[in-house]
Design a protein around this motif. Structure first.
Motif, short mmCIF file in Angstrom:
data_model
loop_
_atom_site.label_atom_id
_atom_site.label_comp_id
_atom_site.label_asym_id
_atom_site.label_seq_id
_atom_site.Cartn_x
_atom_site.Cartn_y
_atom_site.Cartn_z
N ARG A 55 0.93 -1.29 -0.03
CA ARG A 55 0.02 0.10 -0.09
C ARG A 55 0.91 1.16 -0.16
NH1 ARG A 55 -5.25 0.41 0.78
NH2 ARG A 55 -5.34 -1.86 1.67
N GLN A 56 1.99 1.38 0.83
CA GLN A 56 2.78 2.56 0.78
C GLN A 56 3.54 2.67 -0.38
OE1 GLN A 56 5.21 0.90 4.21
NE2 GLN A 56 4.09 2.56 5.58
N VAL A 57 3.81 1.69 -1.22
CA VAL A 57 4.41 1.58 -2.59
C VAL A 57 3.43 2.28 -3.63
CG1 VAL A 57 5.28 0.32 -4.65
CG2 VAL A 57 6.29 -0.30 -2.14
N LEU A 58 2.19 1.66 -3.42
CA LEU A 58 1.25 2.41 -4.29
C LEU A 58 0.73 3.85 -4.06
CD1 LEU A 58 -1.15 -0.79 -4.55
CD2 LEU A 58 0.40 -0.12 -6.26
N ASP A 59 1.00 4.16 -2.76
CA ASP A 59 0.74 5.45 -2.33
C ASP A 59 1.64 6.40 -2.73
OD1 ASP A 59 -1.76 4.80 -1.22
OD2 ASP A 59 -1.03 4.97 0.70
N GLY A 60 3.11 5.80 -2.70
CA GLY A 60 4.22 6.51 -3.42
C GLY A 60 4.13 6.76 -4.81
N TYR A 61 3.68 6.09 -5.48
CA TYR A 61 3.64 6.39 -6.82
C TYR A 61 2.45 7.24 -7.30
CZ TYR A 61 6.14 1.81 -7.69
OH TYR A 61 6.86 0.64 -7.49
N ARG A 62 1.30 7.08 -6.40
CA ARG A 62 0.14 8.03 -6.84
C ARG A 62 0.69 9.46 -6.42
NH1 ARG A 62 -2.89 5.19 -3.71
NH2 ARG A 62 -3.61 3.87 -5.36
N THR A 63 1.48 9.68 -5.52
CA THR A 63 1.68 10.89 -4.85
C THR A 63 3.25 11.33 -5.82
OG1 THR A 63 2.76 10.23 -3.03
CG2 THR A 63 0.77 10.78 -2.91
N LYS A 64 3.51 10.44 -6.55
CA LYS A 64 4.94 10.74 -7.26
C LYS A 64 5.96 11.16 -6.36
CE LYS A 64 2.78 12.82 -11.68
NZ LYS A 64 1.38 12.58 -11.11
N LYS A 65 5.90 10.18 -5.09
CA LYS A 65 7.26 10.40 -4.28
C LYS A 65 8.35 9.50 -4.63
CE LYS A 65 8.14 9.59 0.58
NZ LYS A 65 7.73 8.99 2.15
N PHE A 66 8.09 8.38 -5.78
CA PHE A 66 9.05 7.82 -6.21
C PHE A 66 8.21 7.07 -7.37
CE2 PHE A 66 8.01 5.95 -1.94
CZ PHE A 66 7.14 4.88 -2.55
N SER A 67 9.13 6.37 -8.21
CA SER A 67 8.47 5.78 -9.44
C SER A 67 8.62 4.33 -9.47
CB SER A 67 9.27 6.29 -10.63
OG SER A 67 10.49 5.88 -10.49
N PRO A 68 7.98 3.49 -10.28
CA PRO A 68 8.14 2.07 -10.42
C PRO A 68 9.44 1.55 -10.83
CG PRO A 68 6.09 2.62 -11.30
CD PRO A 68 6.83 3.96 -11.07
#
Length: 458
Positions: A5-18
């Motif tokens: 969930r934290q990975v997906l939230d990070g992608y959603r907020t552009k905190k980091f990329s896949p």
């Protein structure tokens, strides 16, 4: 590392990329190479899939697991990627199409980090592979990871993948999950399509998941089944939990038994109501499981056996040599007994909501140990480690193994919760309640110990 969930939230907020996250997982996998979690790291494929995920996020279309790095047991077919099944025999086998479980995960945006080490052809529980070496427990690399999905468990516990897909014929998801302090789910038989997997036994095989926590499990199952497993339950008050009065505390190591008893008390403290239940025909499970698994494996492997039985590792070679000795009468009797036992077990859920049992009777053992002794009684480690798990492959019921504590040597101990068929929701919810109240410190310890082991390997 982060939860799914934290990975997906990070992608959603552009905190980091896949791509950034996938590179980090690949980097860790290389650093921890001596744990032997992977038969093959699929770096080029991983980064290509991660780039596609970045495009999908930028376009506003993201699957349930978009950009999440996963690992897959090496008997699961991925188009264009070797599927050795941990064997020299299939080292050049390259599937021409994806298994349905892989197609589903690709559609949901998952990224493949690699194919994980396993006991040869999934027919063992130590993951001490004669061709690819042992998958080593990240809590202590001198110890087994459990099997046959051992590499999958190692990859998750050492945080070399966010989660993994394994297979379970007699305990092969739950055993390594218990040995490595993880969540392992064997869903109801057939809930997750078994096609496109090099099988042992179509009667007993289950596809399932290994994850770090219950929320990761829920997200994985939602992607795999298109059913919501979001956990709204915050209490076990009034939940009726069956405690086996027979078999499941026989021939058990004292530390495992003590943790199991403590778990029962914790469930009572959460408001659960404990009832003694007698598990029907459980003494037959091991012999019936062997009959079905060996007979069906002999059929699956008949061409490989014909081409050269000498090419198998020693333990699996012995299994294949025995396959021809099972008569049609014995096989059909085992099938009939399986149906009778499953129906008898079903009736217990008229009395209770769930059933609890230890996952294993023993602690993880040193790599290379083949015989274990409990209270002076010796037996093969294989027989010991499937003793509490194989019954539920026979019945086909969903089972989740969760961490329950640690031994004095800081080795994980698990318990398993068993539910009615197709009621994975209740299992996941109940395990989630236990997790919220009792596993926070365990997870911190797991992260610390396994991270230190990875650091020491660099």
């Amino acid at each position: 590392m982060l939860s799914i969930r934290q990975v997906l939230d990070g992608y959603r907020t552009k905190k980091f990329s896949p791509v950034e996250v996938t590179k980090e997982y690949l980097k860790r996998a290389k650093q921890a190479e001596s744990l032997n979690a992977f038969i093959l790291l699929t770096e080029e494929t991983s980064l290509n899939q991660a780039k596609i995920s970045e495009m999908r996020w930028s376009m506003g279309y993201a699957g349930r697991l978009e950009g999440v790095p996963l690992s897959y047991k090496d008997n699961i077919h991925v188009k264009g990627i070797p599927a050795t099944s941990g064997s020299r025999i299939d080292q050049n086998f390259v599937p021409k199409q994806n298994a349905p479980v892989i197609s589903t995960l690709l559609n949901e945006g998952a990224v493949m980090v690699g194919k994980t080490n396993m006991h040869e052809f999934a027919f063992g529980i130590t993951n001490n592979n004669p061709f690819y070496g042992p998958a080593r427990n990240p809590w202590n690399p001198d110890y087994i990871s459990g099997g046959s999905s051992g590499g999958s468990a190692v990859s998750v516990a050492a945080e070399l993948s966010a989660a993994s897909i394994g297979t379970d014929t007699g305990g092969s998801i739950r055993i390594p999950a218990s040995c490595c302090g993880l969540i392992g789910l064997k869903p109801t038989h057939g809930l997750i399509n078994n096609d496109g997997v090099t099988p042992i036994s179509w009667t007993l095989d289950h596809n399932g998941t290994i994850t770090k926590n219950i929320d990761d499990l829920a997200l994985m199952m939602e992607a795999l089944t298109n059913v919501s497993y979001s956990n709204a339950d915050t209490s076990l008050k009034g939940r009726r939990i069956g405690v086996p009065s027979n078999y499941f505390t026989d021939r058990i190591e004292s530390e495992v038994l003590e943790i199991y008893k403590q778990t029962l008390l914790k469930l009572e403290n959460l408001g659960a109501l404990l009832f003694d239940v007698e598990i029907p025909h459980v003494e037959e499970a091991a012999s019936l499981t062997f009959t079905l698994a060996i007979a069906e494996a002999g059929f699956v492997h008949k061409d490989r056996i014909y081409r050269g039985i000498k090419n198998y590792g020693a333990d699996v070679k012995q299994v294949m040599e025995n396959a021809h000795s099972i008569s049609a009468i014995d096989y059909i009797n085992a099938l009939k007994r399986r149906g009778i036992i499953a129906e008898a077990f079903n009736h217990l859920f008229n009395e209770v909501d769930l059933i609890i049992a230890p996952t294993l009777p023993i602690l993880p053992k040193p790599v290379g140990m083949d015989i274990v002794s409990i209270n002076g009684e010796s037996e093969p480690i294989f027989n010991s480690m499937i003793r509490y798990t194989s019954y539920f492959n026979l019945t086909g019921h969903p089972v989740i193994s969760i961490p329950a504590g640690l031994s004095r040597e800081k080795l994980p101990i698990g318990v398993q919760l068993i539910g009615p068929k197709l009621d994975e929701q209740q299992l996941i919810a109940a395990a989630g309640v236990f997790e919220r109240h009792y596993l926070e410190d365990f997870y911190k310890t797991r992260e610390k110990v396994c991270a230190e082991q990875v650091l020491n390997l660099q």
